[in-house]
Scaffold this active site. Structure first.
Site, PDB file in Angstrom:
ATOM      1  N   CYS A 284      25.828  30.250  40.253  1.00 44.17           N
ATOM      2  CA  CYS A 284      26.588  30.236  38.980  1.00 44.17           C
ATOM      3  C   CYS A 284      26.771  28.829  38.424  1.00 44.17           C
ATOM      4  O   CYS A 284      27.247  28.672  37.294  1.00 44.17           O
ATOM      5  CB  CYS A 284      27.930  30.912  39.158  1.00 44.17           C
ATOM      6  SG  CYS A 284      27.751  32.550  39.853  1.00 44.17           S
TER       7      CYS A 284
ATOM      8  N   ASN B 247      30.540  38.778  34.917  1.00 44.30           N
ATOM      9  CA  ASN B 247      30.029  37.515  35.447  1.00 44.30           C
ATOM     10  C   ASN B 247      28.493  37.570  35.426  1.00 44.30           C
ATOM     11  O   ASN B 247      27.893  38.336  36.174  1.00 44.30           O
ATOM     12  CB  ASN B 247      30.567  37.349  36.874  1.00 44.30           C
ATOM     13  CG  ASN B 247      30.069  36.098  37.553  1.00 44.30           C
ATOM     14  OD1 ASN B 247      29.147  35.433  37.075  1.00 44.30           O
ATOM     15  ND2 ASN B 247      30.664  35.764  38.688  1.00 44.30           N
TER      16      ASN B 247
ATOM     17  N   HIS C  50      32.565  28.598  33.868  1.00 41.06           N
ATOM     18  CA  HIS C  50      31.779  29.762  34.292  1.00 41.06           C
ATOM     19  C   HIS C  50      32.661  31.004  34.138  1.00 41.06           C
ATOM     20  O   HIS C  50      33.821  31.017  34.561  1.00 41.06           O
ATOM     21  CB  HIS C  50      31.349  29.567  35.740  1.00 41.06           C
ATOM     22  CG  HIS C  50      30.787  30.803  36.358  1.00 41.06           C
ATOM     23  ND1 HIS C  50      29.845  31.581  35.728  1.00 41.06           N
ATOM     24  CD2 HIS C  50      31.050  31.405  37.548  1.00 41.06           C
ATOM     25  CE1 HIS C  50      29.557  32.610  36.501  1.00 41.06           C
ATOM     26  NE2 HIS C  50      30.267  32.527  37.603  1.00 41.06           N
TER      27      HIS C  50
HETATM   28  N1  ACO Z   1      38.832  48.882  42.381  1.00 35.35           N
HETATM   29  C1  ACO Z   1      39.998  49.253  42.969  1.00 35.35           C
HETATM   30  N2  ACO Z   1      40.491  48.656  44.071  1.00 35.35           N
HETATM   31  C2  ACO Z   1      39.793  47.637  44.590  1.00 35.35           C
HETATM   32  C3  ACO Z   1      38.579  47.193  44.009  1.00 35.35           C
HETATM   33  C4  ACO Z   1      38.114  47.854  42.878  1.00 35.35           C
HETATM   34  N3  ACO Z   1      36.972  47.509  42.244  1.00 35.35           N
HETATM   35  N4  ACO Z   1      38.116  46.150  44.743  1.00 35.35           N
HETATM   36  C5  ACO Z   1      39.011  45.938  45.740  1.00 35.35           C
HETATM   37  N5  ACO Z   1      40.017  46.834  45.651  1.00 35.35           N
HETATM   38  C6  ACO Z   1      41.190  46.958  46.503  1.00 35.35           C
HETATM   39  C7  ACO Z   1      40.947  46.413  47.880  1.00 35.35           C
HETATM   40  O1  ACO Z   1      40.336  47.374  48.708  1.00 35.35           O
HETATM   41  C8  ACO Z   1      42.352  46.084  48.324  1.00 35.35           C
HETATM   42  O2  ACO Z   1      42.962  47.279  48.744  1.00 35.35           O
HETATM   43  P1  ACO Z   1      43.947  47.276  50.029  1.00 35.35           P
HETATM   44  O3  ACO Z   1      45.061  46.363  49.662  1.00 35.35           O
HETATM   45  O4  ACO Z   1      44.324  48.716  50.152  1.00 35.35           O
HETATM   46  O5  ACO Z   1      43.112  46.768  51.151  1.00 35.35           O
HETATM   47  C9  ACO Z   1      43.030  45.623  47.047  1.00 35.35           C
HETATM   48  O6  ACO Z   1      42.232  46.145  45.974  1.00 35.35           O
HETATM   49  C10 ACO Z   1      43.118  44.128  46.919  1.00 35.35           C
HETATM   50  O7  ACO Z   1      41.856  43.567  47.222  1.00 35.35           O
HETATM   51  P2  ACO Z   1      41.634  42.004  47.239  1.00 35.35           P
HETATM   52  O8  ACO Z   1      40.244  41.695  47.627  1.00 35.35           O
HETATM   53  O9  ACO Z   1      42.754  41.372  48.016  1.00 35.35           O
HETATM   54  O10 ACO Z   1      41.839  41.686  45.675  1.00 35.35           O
HETATM   55  P3  ACO Z   1      42.006  40.305  45.003  1.00 35.35           P
HETATM   56  O11 ACO Z   1      43.301  40.234  44.324  1.00 35.35           O
HETATM   57  O12 ACO Z   1      41.617  39.173  45.894  1.00 35.35           O
HETATM   58  O13 ACO Z   1      40.900  40.402  43.862  1.00 35.35           O
HETATM   59  C11 ACO Z   1      38.706  39.613  43.332  1.00 35.35           C
HETATM   60  C12 ACO Z   1      39.537  40.534  44.219  1.00 35.35           C
HETATM   61  C13 ACO Z   1      38.843  40.082  41.891  1.00 35.35           C
HETATM   62  C14 ACO Z   1      37.252  39.717  43.769  1.00 35.35           C
HETATM   63  C15 ACO Z   1      39.243  38.182  43.475  1.00 35.35           C
HETATM   64  O14 ACO Z   1      39.334  37.803  44.824  1.00 35.35           O
HETATM   65  C16 ACO Z   1      38.373  37.198  42.758  1.00 35.35           C
HETATM   66  O15 ACO Z   1      38.279  37.209  41.545  1.00 35.35           O
HETATM   67  N6  ACO Z   1      37.731  36.292  43.486  1.00 35.35           N
HETATM   68  C17 ACO Z   1      36.822  35.344  42.891  1.00 35.35           C
HETATM   69  C18 ACO Z   1      35.515  36.032  42.733  1.00 35.35           C
HETATM   70  C19 ACO Z   1      34.649  35.308  41.811  1.00 35.35           C
HETATM   71  O16 ACO Z   1      35.076  34.796  40.804  1.00 35.35           O
HETATM   72  N7  ACO Z   1      33.400  35.298  42.171  1.00 35.35           N
HETATM   73  C20 ACO Z   1      32.419  34.747  41.420  1.00 35.35           C
HETATM   74  C21 ACO Z   1      32.422  33.237  41.441  1.00 35.35           C
HETATM   75  S1  ACO Z   1      30.961  32.556  41.961  1.00 35.35           S
HETATM   76  C22 ACO Z   1      29.804  33.426  41.222  1.00 35.35           C
HETATM   77  O17 ACO Z   1      29.978  33.695  40.084  1.00 35.35           O
HETATM   78  C23 ACO Z   1      28.603  33.912  41.917  1.00 35.35           C
END
Ligand code: ACO
Length: 325
Positions: free
Chosen positions: A119, A282, A252
């Site tokens: 990215c 993304n 990004h």
């Molecule tokens: N729908 C519903 N529930 C979901 C989903 C979904 N799509 N995905 C995860 N959950 C659930 C999980 O199972 C978890 O449930 P639990 O509490 O019962 O175990 C709960 O939601 C919370 O999950 P987390 O992973 O803790 O959620 P978080 O608040 O961390 O959000 C996310 C996840 C959105 C991926 C976040 O961590 C994030 O944005 N990280 C950065 C990712 C990113 O930007 N990546 C790209 C950058 S680099 C590149 O672009 C290649």
């Protein structure tokens, strides 16, 4: 002697199939996987993404974006003397998507190569093109970010498959008497390889390992907010500028919370933040040039304004480019 490089035109292209969160939730429900528009919007700001048809490649998307950038710059394909494509979803193992794009543009002879920095790919590519122009190796470069991330998504993993989309953006970067690119700052730290990767590879006629995206979302989130602030400050310092000089911030487009967190750390009002993640998801290396073109064409960013581009992604890689449009 030319001392500078400057963007003379921008272009972008999204594949027509727009998939809303509700559409995706319905498709995933058929596989027994539960998600919702509410969860996706609250955690990421994403409301829709575009997916390419199965026979459409990154170079196809890049070609459409390139044609629009060339038209905006008032240039013809024959004027291009350097092609750099940033992509993590190339058409083939080799040759490069840049070479394939060159053929599709109907030109030959100029150097063409891909950059793989996930990215951060577009800020890496722009920095390399800027350096080649400043050293006289090129005068009119086509710099493209193009991705079909839908190909490497694991649609049985709801924590990643809801985040990404397909698309392409391009700029024409030309030698200039007046400053365009003011400073850039690039980094990588390979000890974070495992937090975001597609660990498969081709060997002996087979794909070994998994060819699908894996991510530790929380680790990526924490690292992204920190390095995006550091890179922006480093680019400002190199250019002898301060946060107050930034007219527009284009990070990004991965997650609205990361982007707003970065703007706050840089003490920028949210009105200066360019956001397209809600409609694009993304799109990895394509996200910055897609957002840039969107803001230029909508009249938001005007000629002469100062723009901070910021990439962050797998590797871990990150970087910033400060420029005057
Ligand atoms: N729908 C519903 N529930 C979901 C989903 C979904 N799509 N995905 C995860 N959950 C659930 C999980 O199972 C978890 O449930 P639990 O509490 O019962 O175990 C709960 O939601 C919370 O999950 P987390 O992973 O803790 O959620 P978080 O608040 O961390 O959000 C996310 C996840 C959105 C991926 C976040 O961590 C994030 O944005 N990280 C950065 C990712 C990113 O930007 N990546 C790209 C950058 S680099 C590149 O672009 C290649």
């Amino acid at each position: 002697m030319t001392l500078f490089s400057r963007i003379s035109g921008t272009g972008s292209y999204l594949p027509p199939r727009r998939v809303t969160n509700d559409d995706l939730a319905r498709e995933l429900a058929e596989r027994g996987i539960e998600t919702s528009d509410q969860w996706i919007v609250e955690r990421t700001g994403i409301r829709a993404r575009h997916f390419a048809e199965p026979d459409v490649t990154s170079s196809d998307l890049g070609l459409e974006a390139s044609k629009r950038a060339l038209e905006a710059a008032g240039r013809k394909a024959e004027d291009i003397d350097l092609i750099i494509v940033a992509t993590s979803t190339p058409d083939m193992v080799f040759p490069s998507s840049a070479a394939i794009l060159q053929r599709k543009l109907g030109i030959a002879g100029c150097p063409a190569f891909d950059i793989q920095a996930v990215c951060s790919g577009f800020v890496y590519a722009l920095t390399v093109a800027d350096a080649m122009i400043k050293t006289g190796s090129a005068r009119c470069a086509l710099v493209v970010g193009a991705e079909v991330f839908s190909r490497i998504l694991d649609f049985s993993d709801r924590t990643t498959c809801v985040l990404f989309g397909d698309g392409a953006g391009a700029v024409v970067l030309e030698a200039s008497e007046t400053p365009g690119i003011l400073a850039s700052d690039l980094h990588a730290d390979g000890k974070y390889v495992d937090i975001l990767s597609v660990p498969g590879h081709v060997s002996g006629g087979k794909v070994l390992g998994t060819p699908l995206l894996h991510m530790d979302g929380q680790a990526v989130f924490k690292l992204a907010v920190r390095v995006l602030e550091d890179a922006a400050r480093a680019a400002l310092a190199k250019a002898g500028k301060t946060e107050a000089d930034i007219d527009w911030l284009i990070p990004h487009q991965a997650n609205l919370r990361i982007m707003e967190g970065t703007a706050k750390k840089l003490k920028l009002p949210l009105e200066k933040l360019v956001v397209t993640v809600h409609d694009h998801g993304n799109t990895s290396a394509a996200s910055i040039p897609l957002a840039l073109d969107d803001a230029v064409r909508s009249g938001k960013i005007k000629k002469g304004e100062t723009v901070m581009l910021e990439g962050v992604g797998g590797g871990f890689t990150w970087g910033a480019v400060l420029l005057t449009l």
